[in-house]
Design an enzyme around this catalytic site. Structure first.
Site, PDB file in Angstrom:
ATOM      1  N   HIS A   1     -26.965  51.801   1.335  1.00 33.17           N
ATOM      2  CA  HIS A   1     -26.036  50.963   2.119  1.00 33.17           C
ATOM      3  C   HIS A   1     -26.057  51.328   3.603  1.00 33.17           C
ATOM      4  O   HIS A   1     -25.102  51.022   4.326  1.00 33.17           O
ATOM      5  CB  HIS A   1     -24.606  51.062   1.586  1.00 33.17           C
ATOM      6  CG  HIS A   1     -24.433  50.629   0.170  1.00 33.17           C
ATOM      7  ND1 HIS A   1     -23.202  50.405  -0.411  1.00 33.17           N
ATOM      8  CD2 HIS A   1     -25.338  50.358  -0.810  1.00 33.17           C
ATOM      9  CE1 HIS A   1     -23.352  50.035  -1.663  1.00 33.17           C
ATOM     10  NE2 HIS A   1     -24.649  50.008  -1.933  1.00 33.17           N
TER      11      HIS A   1
ATOM     12  N   ASP B   1     -32.135  51.652  -3.343  1.00 28.39           N
ATOM     13  CA  ASP B   1     -30.958  51.091  -4.012  1.00 28.39           C
ATOM     14  C   ASP B   1     -31.154  49.602  -4.271  1.00 28.39           C
ATOM     15  O   ASP B   1     -30.595  48.770  -3.574  1.00 28.39           O
ATOM     16  CB  ASP B   1     -29.727  51.340  -3.134  1.00 28.39           C
ATOM     17  CG  ASP B   1     -28.420  51.037  -3.827  1.00 28.39           C
ATOM     18  OD1 ASP B   1     -28.409  50.989  -5.058  1.00 28.39           O
ATOM     19  OD2 ASP B   1     -27.408  50.834  -3.122  1.00 28.39           O
TER      20      ASP B   1
ATOM     21  N   HIS C   1     -30.545  47.678 -10.868  1.00 29.84           N
ATOM     22  CA  HIS C   1     -30.040  46.378 -10.425  1.00 29.84           C
ATOM     23  C   HIS C   1     -31.012  45.760  -9.419  1.00 29.84           C
ATOM     24  O   HIS C   1     -31.637  46.460  -8.623  1.00 29.84           O
ATOM     25  CB  HIS C   1     -28.620  46.473  -9.861  1.00 29.84           C
ATOM     26  CG  HIS C   1     -28.434  47.394  -8.708  1.00 29.84           C
ATOM     27  ND1 HIS C   1     -28.701  47.042  -7.411  1.00 29.84           N
ATOM     28  CD2 HIS C   1     -27.978  48.671  -8.645  1.00 29.84           C
ATOM     29  CE1 HIS C   1     -28.423  48.040  -6.591  1.00 29.84           C
ATOM     30  NE2 HIS C   1     -27.986  49.049  -7.322  1.00 29.84           N
TER      31      HIS C   1
ATOM     32  N   GLU D   1     -30.261  54.901 -10.268  1.00 26.87           N
ATOM     33  CA  GLU D   1     -29.602  54.949  -8.958  1.00 26.87           C
ATOM     34  C   GLU D   1     -30.080  56.190  -8.197  1.00 26.87           C
ATOM     35  O   GLU D   1     -30.482  57.192  -8.797  1.00 26.87           O
ATOM     36  CB  GLU D   1     -28.089  55.008  -9.124  1.00 26.87           C
ATOM     37  CG  GLU D   1     -27.445  53.750  -9.662  1.00 26.87           C
ATOM     38  CD  GLU D   1     -27.199  52.702  -8.589  1.00 26.87           C
ATOM     39  OE1 GLU D   1     -27.629  52.912  -7.428  1.00 26.87           O
ATOM     40  OE2 GLU D   1     -26.563  51.671  -8.909  1.00 26.87           O
TER      41      GLU D   1
ATOM     42  N   ASP E   1     -30.242  43.482  -7.097  1.00 23.75           N
ATOM     43  CA  ASP E   1     -29.638  43.030  -5.841  1.00 23.75           C
ATOM     44  C   ASP E   1     -29.466  44.165  -4.854  1.00 23.75           C
ATOM     45  O   ASP E   1     -29.528  45.348  -5.204  1.00 23.75           O
ATOM     46  CB  ASP E   1     -28.290  42.358  -6.110  1.00 23.75           C
ATOM     47  CG  ASP E   1     -27.302  43.272  -6.832  1.00 23.75           C
ATOM     48  OD1 ASP E   1     -27.739  44.037  -7.714  1.00 23.75           O
ATOM     49  OD2 ASP E   1     -26.090  43.220  -6.530  1.00 23.75           O
TER      50      ASP E   1
ATOM     51  N   GLU F   1     -24.777  43.797  -9.164  1.00 21.61           N
ATOM     52  CA  GLU F   1     -24.194  45.135  -9.252  1.00 21.61           C
ATOM     53  C   GLU F   1     -23.373  45.451  -8.005  1.00 21.61           C
ATOM     54  O   GLU F   1     -22.359  46.152  -8.082  1.00 21.61           O
ATOM     55  CB  GLU F   1     -25.297  46.180  -9.432  1.00 21.61           C
ATOM     56  CG  GLU F   1     -24.804  47.591  -9.754  1.00 21.61           C
ATOM     57  CD  GLU F   1     -24.516  48.450  -8.526  1.00 21.61           C
ATOM     58  OE1 GLU F   1     -23.932  49.532  -8.698  1.00 21.61           O
ATOM     59  OE2 GLU F   1     -24.861  48.033  -7.386  1.00 21.61           O
ATOM     60  N   GLU F   2     -23.812  44.941  -6.862  1.00 17.71           N
ATOM     61  CA  GLU F   2     -23.158  45.274  -5.597  1.00 17.71           C
ATOM     62  C   GLU F   2     -21.857  44.507  -5.372  1.00 17.71           C
ATOM     63  O   GLU F   2     -21.165  44.751  -4.387  1.00 17.71           O
ATOM     64  CB  GLU F   2     -24.117  45.023  -4.429  1.00 17.71           C
ATOM     65  CG  GLU F   2     -25.407  45.843  -4.457  1.00 17.71           C
ATOM     66  CD  GLU F   2     -25.181  47.326  -4.194  1.00 17.71           C
ATOM     67  OE1 GLU F   2     -24.011  47.742  -4.089  1.00 17.71           O
ATOM     68  OE2 GLU F   2     -26.176  48.068  -4.110  1.00 17.71           O
TER      69      GLU F   2
END
EC number: 3.5.1.16
Length: 381
Positions: free
Chosen positions: A354, A111, A79, A168, A81, A143-144
């Site tokens: 994150h 990520d 992803h 991932e 984003d 995706e987030e």
């Protein structure tokens, strides 16, 4: 062979530099178009054909790059984003790739912008003229948040690769299953009045108490009924995450709101969860007609499992020299698996995702390049 694209570090730095935050807060949400344009240019320089598609009703884009012809092949997916960040907790610039203590720091370092850097670096050293099956690269949007990029891709795509790898951060552990996620907000509307006369109102907290009792019974039922031995927590979990109600000690509470989430294991569908919620609360809903309102909080994600019956799983396990395992977080795998057998495998630890000062440990560089190279040769040569 002369390199057609910038160095590993230069590409890494250029991708980290572009903000691609996905957020439900429109003041924080960013378009990923500049990122997709740059990534597309890198793959075009390696002779890939490029398709970019805008996600309907958004300023977000997917990219599908392809090289090679024929059926089957390999799709490497990530992803584009990132999550938002709190500048007070970061000690480094999130949009500047920082090399320090054998780590690369930056928002999206693992990520998942870093995965695209590895792919580009490996493919730049491969003689793609000898491919017998195609290599596909997918970069998705959102995706987030709601995973609308992956959902849109499977609705519009006609490709049928033999294997999909989502990069991932798994510490290069091969993942073939994860739990799903569904969340609800339950609002009870009572009738306010002075606390000295309880019969003059309807206390929404008391109704919510009955709802919570039923939910806790359901929580225990899920734990007893559904089991999956491959998970560290081998049953569906329910979390009553927040509750709000009341504003004065001498006033009957008129509004009470409860938020909760359920994480189903493979074998328990989102539709089954919805039916169980309705069945367990139906008598209370009927009694308090038009006073109880249930809505989903976020876009739901199904649980996912790639079966061992798929030859793809055994091939990738052999390449990785390790057995598949499971995780409790969610990815785009349940959506992409509608196209082809899908596994999750990527550099970096989920513990850094994150988090402030997100980083990739450099110890992942050599083994990640090695496994991507093996995957391409196994499925595309």
């Amino acid at each position: 062979m002369k390199r057609k694209i910038p160095s590993f570090i230069e590409i890494y730095r250029s991708l980290i530099k572009i903000p691609t935050i996905s957020s439900d807060n429109i003041l924080l949400d960013k378009s990923n178009k500049n990122f997709i344009d740059l990534l597309s240019n890198y793959f075009a320089d390696l002779n890939f054909s490029i398709q970019t598609k805008q996600i309907i009703h958004t300023d977000k884009y997917n990219m599908l790059a392809r090289i090679g012809s024929g059926q089957g092949g390999l799709l490497l997916s990530g992803h584009s984003d990132t999550v938002d960040f709190d500048e007070k907790t970061w000690t480094k610039d999130p949009f500047t790739l920082t090399e320090q203590d054998n780590k690369f720091y930056g928002l999206g370092a693992i990520d998942m912008k870093g995965f695209f850097v590895f792919i580009l670096d490996v493919i730049s050293s491969i003689n793609t003229k000898k491919l017998t099956k195609p290599i596909y690269i997918l970069a998705t949007a959102n995706e987030e948040t709601d995973m609308s990029g992956a959902k849109y891709f499977i609705e519009s795509s006609t490709i049928k690769p033999e294997c999909i790898i989502i990069g991932e951060p798994t510490s290069l552990q091969l993942i073939n299953a994860h739990k799903g996620h569904i969340s609800y907000s339950i609002e009870v509307i009572g009738k306010t009045g002075h606390a000295s006369n309880p019969e003059d109102g309807i206390n929404s907290i008391e109704i919510m108490h009955s709802i919570i009792q039923r939910l806790l019974l359901l929580k225990n039922f899920l734990k007893q009924k559904y089991q999956h031995k491959n998970f560290s927590i081998p049953y569906p979990t329910m979390n009553l995450s927040s509750i709000h109600g009341g504003d004065a000690i001498n006033r009957i509470c008129s509004i009470c709101t409860l938020n909760l989430e359920i994480r189903p294991i493979p074998g328990l569908t989102l539709l089954q969860v919805e039916k169980l919620i309705q069945e367990n609360l139906q008598s209370i809903i009927t009694r308090w007609y038009n006073r109880i309102f249930i809505k989903k909080l976020y876009s739901s994600i199904p649980s996912y499992q790639c079966s061992y019956k798929k030859n793809t799983t055994r091939i990738v396990e052999k390449l990785c020299k390790s057995k598949c395992t499971t995780v409790n977080y969610c990815t785009e795998a349940p959506f992409l698996q509608k196209i082809a057998p899908t596994l999750i495998l990527g550099p970096g630890s989920i513990e850094q995702a994150h988090q402030p000062d997100e980083y990739l440990d450099m110890s992942f560089i050599k083994p990640t390049k090695n496994i991507i190279n093996k995957l391409i040769h196994a499925f595309c040569f």
